[in-house]
Design a protein around this motif. Structure first.
Motif, PDB file in Angstrom:
ATOM      1  N   ASP A 100       0.881  -1.204   0.229  1.00 62.79           N
ATOM      2  CA  ASP A 100       0.340   0.005   0.055  1.00 62.79           C
ATOM      3  C   ASP A 100       0.942   1.336   0.148  1.00 62.79           C
ATOM      4  N   ALA A 101       1.845   1.446   0.243  1.00 65.68           N
ATOM      5  CA  ALA A 101       3.015   2.447   0.633  1.00 65.68           C
ATOM      6  C   ALA A 101       4.251   1.461   0.550  1.00 65.68           C
ATOM      7  N   VAL A 102       5.598   2.013  -0.264  1.00 64.84           N
ATOM      8  CA  VAL A 102       7.074   2.572   0.615  1.00 64.84           C
ATOM      9  C   VAL A 102       7.802   3.594   0.507  1.00 64.84           C
ATOM     10  N   PHE A 103       8.511   3.543   1.603  1.00 61.66           N
ATOM     11  CA  PHE A 103       8.923   4.339   2.045  1.00 61.66           C
ATOM     12  C   PHE A 103      10.084   3.926   2.094  1.00 61.66           C
ATOM     13  N   LEU A 104      11.248   4.951   1.812  1.00 59.86           N
ATOM     14  CA  LEU A 104      12.944   5.026   1.476  1.00 59.86           C
ATOM     15  C   LEU A 104      13.246   6.480   2.934  1.00 59.86           C
ATOM     16  N   SER A 105      14.111   5.029   3.394  1.00 59.79           N
ATOM     17  CA  SER A 105      14.706   5.731   4.804  1.00 59.79           C
ATOM     18  C   SER A 105      16.172   6.870   4.529  1.00 59.79           C
ATOM     19  N   GLY A 106      16.362   7.379   5.077  1.00 56.52           N
ATOM     20  CA  GLY A 106      18.114   8.217   4.881  1.00 56.52           C
ATOM     21  C   GLY A 106      19.038   7.210   4.940  1.00 56.52           C
ATOM     22  N   SER A 107      19.995   7.829   4.373  1.00 54.17           N
ATOM     23  CA  SER A 107      21.164   7.026   4.936  1.00 54.17           C
ATOM     24  C   SER A 107      22.747   7.965   4.780  1.00 54.17           C
ATOM     25  N   PRO A 108      23.502   7.753   4.727  1.00 54.93           N
ATOM     26  CA  PRO A 108      24.972   7.937   3.936  1.00 54.93           C
ATOM     27  C   PRO A 108      25.291   8.320   3.007  1.00 54.93           C
ATOM     28  N   LEU A 109      24.437   7.504   2.061  1.00 56.69           N
ATOM     29  CA  LEU A 109      24.612   7.199   0.441  1.00 56.69           C
ATOM     30  C   LEU A 109      24.432   7.923   0.214  1.00 56.69           C
ATOM     31  N   HIS A 110      25.784   8.838  -1.726  1.00 59.69           N
ATOM     32  CA  HIS A 110      25.860   9.096  -2.163  1.00 59.69           C
ATOM     33  C   HIS A 110      24.906   9.129  -3.374  1.00 59.69           C
ATOM     34  N   VAL A 111      24.094   9.541  -3.628  1.00 63.90           N
ATOM     35  CA  VAL A 111      23.319   8.938  -5.550  1.00 63.90           C
ATOM     36  C   VAL A 111      24.222   9.341  -5.917  1.00 63.90           C
ATOM     37  N   TYR A 112      25.164  10.696  -6.415  1.00 60.93           N
ATOM     38  CA  TYR A 112      25.806  11.130  -7.235  1.00 60.93           C
ATOM     39  C   TYR A 112      27.222  10.733  -7.682  1.00 60.93           C
ATOM     40  N   CYS A 113      27.445   9.653  -6.643  1.00 66.73           N
ATOM     41  CA  CYS A 113      28.153   8.778  -6.984  1.00 66.73           C
ATOM     42  C   CYS A 113      28.152   7.385  -7.535  1.00 66.73           C
ATOM     43  N   GLU A 114      28.236   6.774  -9.137  1.00 70.32           N
ATOM     44  CA  GLU A 114      27.878   5.604  -9.446  1.00 70.32           C
ATOM     45  C   GLU A 114      28.235   4.675  -8.682  1.00 70.32           C
ATOM     46  N   THR A 115      27.699   4.320  -8.079  1.00 71.09           N
ATOM     47  CA  THR A 115      28.236   2.098  -7.334  1.00 71.09           C
ATOM     48  C   THR A 115      27.654   2.091  -7.274  1.00 71.09           C
ATOM     49  N   PRO A 116      28.159   0.517  -7.066  1.00 72.59           N
ATOM     50  CA  PRO A 116      27.085  -0.899  -6.944  1.00 72.59           C
ATOM     51  C   PRO A 116      25.667  -0.512  -6.008  1.00 72.59           C
ATOM     52  N   GLU A 117      26.049   0.428  -5.006  1.00 78.86           N
ATOM     53  CA  GLU A 117      24.644   0.292  -3.919  1.00 78.86           C
ATOM     54  C   GLU A 117      23.985   1.359  -4.814  1.00 78.86           C
ATOM     55  N   THR A 118      24.726   2.613  -5.233  1.00 79.20           N
ATOM     56  CA  THR A 118      23.441   3.357  -6.182  1.00 79.20           C
ATOM     57  C   THR A 118      22.553   2.823  -6.653  1.00 79.20           C
ATOM     58  N   VAL A 119      23.615   2.910  -7.801  1.00 77.58           N
ATOM     59  CA  VAL A 119      22.666   1.659  -9.115  1.00 77.58           C
ATOM     60  C   VAL A 119      21.404   0.788  -8.431  1.00 77.58           C
ATOM     61  N   ARG A 120      22.071   0.301  -7.556  1.00 80.25           N
ATOM     62  CA  ARG A 120      20.609  -0.990  -7.301  1.00 80.25           C
ATOM     63  C   ARG A 120      20.103  -0.280  -6.431  1.00 80.25           C
ATOM     64  N   GLN A 121      20.240   1.289  -5.577  1.00 80.42           N
ATOM     65  CA  GLN A 121      19.127   1.220  -5.346  1.00 80.42           C
ATOM     66  C   GLN A 121      17.727   2.570  -6.060  1.00 80.42           C
ATOM     67  N   THR A 122      18.577   2.368  -6.873  1.00 79.51           N
ATOM     68  CA  THR A 122      17.987   3.912  -8.348  1.00 79.51           C
ATOM     69  C   THR A 122      16.775   3.340  -8.655  1.00 79.51           C
TER      70      THR A 122
END
Length: 289
Positions: free
Chosen positions: A64-86
């Motif tokens: 019924d809803a999706v919530f995205l938490s905060g984190s130290p993630l820097h989405v402007y850095c292309e890493t495996p983690e940010t690619v999976r997240q986006t």
């Protein structure tokens, strides 16, 4: 209602937060949502992790809803983690399930929809975002229903939205970050998000300050580790007693940041004004487990 909470932190970051604050960012969201909606069921997902099995669009549509938490993630850095997240967020948009994010959650949704995120030149919001005001669109938007003309909020971030994606609506901003609240639409997907943290308690801000103490001194935000500890101690006192006049004076905050129900206005509005109506349009039974 069935809620999915998306954690942006890595395993190591979740462990570090649990050690200082008692919960990961996603676990904080779960506790907050269970208080706001006691009959909800909550599931946590960790798409940043390499071992995570990416959910399908159909699976995401079952929530019924999706919530995205905060984190130290820097989405402007292309890493495996940010690619999976986006990529995960693109699937959330495609599912049509309403979504909400705070801090890095807003930044992930922005990047997934084609906007840009950048590092802030100065960490001006390390504890409190001050003087947030709604735009003309924001003044009548249900996300901000009940907010005064200007308000403060708990916040701690070093990144910000640089440009919203096409079709997004800027809802609020302040002197430190032009984008403090926004609506982002992609296809049938609707996201409401804020740069600040309506899910946090002051004690969690205190824990974050202590975790980041060295970097706060290194970048000049604080003059010493003792200054960081003094500020953290004030947030701890606010956590224990939100009516402590001495603490309110020293932190320079009002009820909008001090009182739990006022901090959570955006989350409550999201559930009431977007999640519940969308759930009804989908024809889901009120007593669905």
């Amino acid at each position: 209602m069935r809620f999915l909470i998306v954690e942006s932190e890595t395993d190591e970051e979740r462990d570090a937060r649990r050690a200082s604050a008692g919960k990961s960012s996603g676990e904080t969201y779960a506790a907050t949502l269970e208080q706001l909606s006691p009959d909800c069921t909550v599931k946590l997902a960790t798409p940043s992790d390499g071992h995570h099995q990416m959910m399908t669009v159909d699976e995401l549509a079952g929530f019924d809803a999706v919530f995205l938490s905060g984190s130290p993630l820097h989405v402007y850095c292309e890493t495996p983690e940010t690619v999976r997240q986006t990529e995960f967020m693109r699937r959330v948009f495609a599912s049509g399930t309403p979504s909400f994010g705070s801090c890095a959650g807003l930044q992930v949704a922005c990047a997934a929809a084609g906007g840009t995120v950048r590092a802030m030149p100065h960490r001006d919001e390390t504890g409190i975002a001050r003087g947030i005001t709604a735009t003309e669109a924001g003044r009548s938007h249900p996300l901000l229903a009940g907010r005064p003309p200007a308000w403060d909020a708990l916040a701690i971030h070093s990144d910000e939205v640089a440009e919203l994606p096409g079709g997004a609506t800027l809802l609020a901003g302040n002197h430190a970050a032009r984008v403090q609240a926004a609506e982002i639409r992609v296809g049938d997907g609707v996201f409401w998000g804020v740069q600040y943290h309506p899910e946090l308690a002051p004690g969690e801000v205190a824990a974050a300050l202590r975790r980041q103490a060295d970097s706060l001194v290194e970048d000049g935000t604080a003059g010493s580790l003792d200054e960081v500890e003094e500020q953290a101690a004030l947030f701890d006192r606010l956590h224990r007693d939100p009516h402590d006049r001495s603490v309110l004076w020293r932190l320079g905050v009002t009820a909008e940041a001090a009182l739990e129900d006022r901090r959570r206005v955006e989350l409550a509005n999201f559930i009431e004004h977007l999640v519940v109506p969308t759930r009804a349009r989908r024809g889901r039974d009120e007593d669905r487990p």
